[in-house]
Design a protein around this motif. Structure first.
Motif, PDB file in Angstrom:
ATOM      1  N   SER A 116     -36.477  41.003  -1.164  1.00 37.34           N
ATOM      2  CA  SER A 116     -37.016  42.329  -1.472  1.00 37.34           C
ATOM      3  C   SER A 116     -35.920  43.349  -1.779  1.00 37.34           C
ATOM      4  O   SER A 116     -36.225  44.496  -2.112  1.00 37.34           O
ATOM      5  CB  SER A 116     -37.863  42.839  -0.298  1.00 37.34           C
ATOM      6  OG  SER A 116     -37.070  42.971   0.877  1.00 37.34           O
ATOM      7  N   GLN A 117     -34.648  42.948  -1.683  1.00 36.23           N
ATOM      8  CA  GLN A 117     -33.533  43.849  -1.982  1.00 36.23           C
ATOM      9  C   GLN A 117     -32.884  43.484  -3.307  1.00 36.23           C
ATOM     10  O   GLN A 117     -32.873  42.315  -3.694  1.00 36.23           O
ATOM     11  CB  GLN A 117     -32.485  43.791  -0.865  1.00 36.23           C
ATOM     12  CG  GLN A 117     -32.978  44.291   0.476  1.00 36.23           C
ATOM     13  CD  GLN A 117     -31.898  44.226   1.552  1.00 36.23           C
ATOM     14  OE1 GLN A 117     -30.766  43.810   1.293  1.00 36.23           O
ATOM     15  NE2 GLN A 117     -32.240  44.645   2.760  1.00 36.23           N
ATOM     16  N   ARG A 118     -32.339  44.502  -3.992  1.00 33.97           N
ATOM     17  CA  ARG A 118     -31.587  44.279  -5.222  1.00 33.97           C
ATOM     18  C   ARG A 118     -30.244  44.995  -5.129  1.00 33.97           C
ATOM     19  O   ARG A 118     -30.166  46.151  -4.706  1.00 33.97           O
ATOM     20  CB  ARG A 118     -32.360  44.791  -6.455  1.00 33.97           C
ATOM     21  CG  ARG A 118     -33.574  43.976  -6.792  1.00 33.97           C
ATOM     22  CD  ARG A 118     -33.913  44.044  -8.277  1.00 33.97           C
ATOM     23  NE  ARG A 118     -34.005  45.382  -8.791  1.00 33.97           N
ATOM     24  CZ  ARG A 118     -35.115  46.130  -8.755  1.00 33.97           C
ATOM     25  NH1 ARG A 118     -36.194  45.668  -8.176  1.00 33.97           N
ATOM     26  NH2 ARG A 118     -35.129  47.331  -9.277  1.00 33.97           N
ATOM     27  N   GLN A 159     -45.595  43.459  -8.871  1.00 40.41           N
ATOM     28  CA  GLN A 159     -45.147  42.387  -7.998  1.00 40.41           C
ATOM     29  C   GLN A 159     -45.252  42.727  -6.508  1.00 40.41           C
ATOM     30  O   GLN A 159     -45.087  41.848  -5.665  1.00 40.41           O
ATOM     31  CB  GLN A 159     -43.675  42.045  -8.302  1.00 40.41           C
ATOM     32  CG  GLN A 159     -43.394  41.678  -9.750  1.00 40.41           C
ATOM     33  CD  GLN A 159     -44.088  40.385 -10.150  1.00 40.41           C
ATOM     34  OE1 GLN A 159     -43.912  39.349  -9.517  1.00 40.41           O
ATOM     35  NE2 GLN A 159     -44.896  40.449 -11.197  1.00 40.41           N
ATOM     36  N   THR A 160     -45.525  43.988  -6.186  1.00 36.48           N
ATOM     37  CA  THR A 160     -45.417  44.419  -4.795  1.00 36.48           C
ATOM     38  C   THR A 160     -46.576  43.951  -3.928  1.00 36.48           C
ATOM     39  O   THR A 160     -47.697  43.755  -4.415  1.00 36.48           O
ATOM     40  CB  THR A 160     -45.315  45.955  -4.718  1.00 36.48           C
ATOM     41  OG1 THR A 160     -45.059  46.336  -3.362  1.00 36.48           O
ATOM     42  CG2 THR A 160     -46.603  46.621  -5.188  1.00 36.48           C
ATOM     43  N   ALA A 161     -46.288  43.815  -2.634  1.00 38.24           N
ATOM     44  CA  ALA A 161     -47.329  43.550  -1.651  1.00 38.24           C
ATOM     45  C   ALA A 161     -47.707  44.831  -0.904  1.00 38.24           C
ATOM     46  O   ALA A 161     -48.526  44.803  -0.003  1.00 38.24           O
ATOM     47  CB  ALA A 161     -46.857  42.499  -0.652  1.00 38.24           C
ATOM     48  N   PRO A 219     -46.772  33.853   1.165  1.00 35.16           N
ATOM     49  CA  PRO A 219     -47.225  35.124   0.580  1.00 35.16           C
ATOM     50  C   PRO A 219     -46.181  36.210   0.783  1.00 35.16           C
ATOM     51  O   PRO A 219     -45.403  36.170   1.740  1.00 35.16           O
ATOM     52  CB  PRO A 219     -48.516  35.426   1.358  1.00 35.16           C
ATOM     53  CG  PRO A 219     -48.945  34.118   1.935  1.00 35.16           C
ATOM     54  CD  PRO A 219     -47.684  33.343   2.187  1.00 35.16           C
ATOM     55  N   LEU A 220     -46.160  37.182  -0.116  1.00 36.66           N
ATOM     56  CA  LEU A 220     -45.223  38.285   0.016  1.00 36.66           C
ATOM     57  C   LEU A 220     -45.486  39.037   1.305  1.00 36.66           C
ATOM     58  O   LEU A 220     -46.632  39.293   1.664  1.00 36.66           O
ATOM     59  CB  LEU A 220     -45.354  39.249  -1.173  1.00 36.66           C
ATOM     60  CG  LEU A 220     -44.908  38.711  -2.538  1.00 36.66           C
ATOM     61  CD1 LEU A 220     -45.297  39.685  -3.635  1.00 36.66           C
ATOM     62  CD2 LEU A 220     -43.409  38.482  -2.548  1.00 36.66           C
TER      63      LEU A 220
END
Length: 284
Positions: free
Chosen positions: A248-250, A186-188, A95-96
């Protein structure tokens, strides 16, 4: 080797490397091997000894995601090991995680500093957490800003600098909001996004209009520019890439849009080098 056999080997190795005293357990005089016993792992993870034993033996039993999470924390697994455990046990990603990972890894830092174009790193709510020196020159010095001020989405939507050309600002705002809506889905940690959405709903008419649209974008791409006295306006084409080590980083890279822009960027880099103090000679 089957997944179950590898799961068994992995769990035995993980508990074998943990020192009991590090978890507040007595060493005891009768321990024949290093690490935790099965019953100790089960107790710390809130599982029955029988279920943990069967799980470690590779039997065909299914543990819930929360139970696997507790087991991973008990065994002090890294993020990569956590993913590996879920892949072996449930054949799917974990899970995220609800906590943002803002640590810039050494490989990412080296890449940022090696690039000859502006580049920065954002986390899922678009907060800038890493950048190179060209970003500070070409756009803004994030090092002089508090973390709460470094949200790239709010900067682009609210800064008057981007509103001088209404047509460009409108296209940019609609495009960025469409991507922001995708990230929100998409966020948790929706509460962080909710705070940004609430603020921009109050402060930005273009955001209110764009948020009400049905446009969604799952990729990050566009063109922007910066003006430099005595050099001129440089146009950049930016694209983003997932940081494999930290999903979680771009990483966002700003490349010159055309040959003329590349020449102007070379000129800017030359001026930066000339403005730096000369290096002191090494001592003999």
């Amino acid at each position: 080797m089957s997944h179950r056999e590898e799961l068994s080997r992995f769990l035995k190795a993980a508990r074998g490397r943990l020192a009991p005293v590090a978890l507040g357990l007595p060493n005891g005089e009768r321990r024949r091997a290093k690490g935790l016993r099965r019953e100790e792992v089960a107790a710390l993870a809130g599982m029955s000894v029988t279920w943990y034993t069967w799980f470690e033996q590779g039997r065909e039993i299914q543990l819930s995601a929360p139970m696997i999470e507790r087991l991973g924390r008990t065994l002090r697994l890294s993020d990569t090991e956590r993913e590996y455990l879920f892949a072996l046990a449930q054949h799917r990603p974990p899970p995220l995680v609800s906590r943002p990972d803002e640590e810039i890894r050494p490989g990412t830092r080296h890449l940022l500093d090696s690039l000859t174009v502006p580049a920065l790193v954002i986390v899922e709510d678009w907060t800038v957490v890493g950048w190179n020196s060209l970003v500070s020159t070409a756009f803004r010095d994030y090092g002089q800003m508090e973390r709460s001020e470094r949200n790239l989405f709010k900067i682009l939507m609210l800064n008057e600098r981007y509103q001088s050309d209404p047509e460009f600002y409108r296209e940019m705002g609609q495009r960025l909001t469409a991507r922001f809506k995708w990230d929100y889905s998409q966020t948790a940690q929706p509460k962080i996004f909710d705070a940004i959405i609430e603020e921009l709903t109050e402060r930005c008419a273009l955001f209110r209009e764009s948020w009400a649209r049905s446009d969604i974008r799952s990729h990050f791409e566009g063109i922007n520019s910066s003006f430099f006295p005595e050099i001129g306006e440089i146009w950049f084409r930016h694209t983003s890439y997932a940081v494999e080590e930290v999903p979680s980083q771009r990483l966002i890279i700003f490349a010159p849009n055309e040959e003329r822009d590349a020449m102007l960027l070379d000129r800017l880099r030359s001026r930066i080098r000339l403005s730096q103090p000369p290096l002191e000679p090494a001592a003999p």
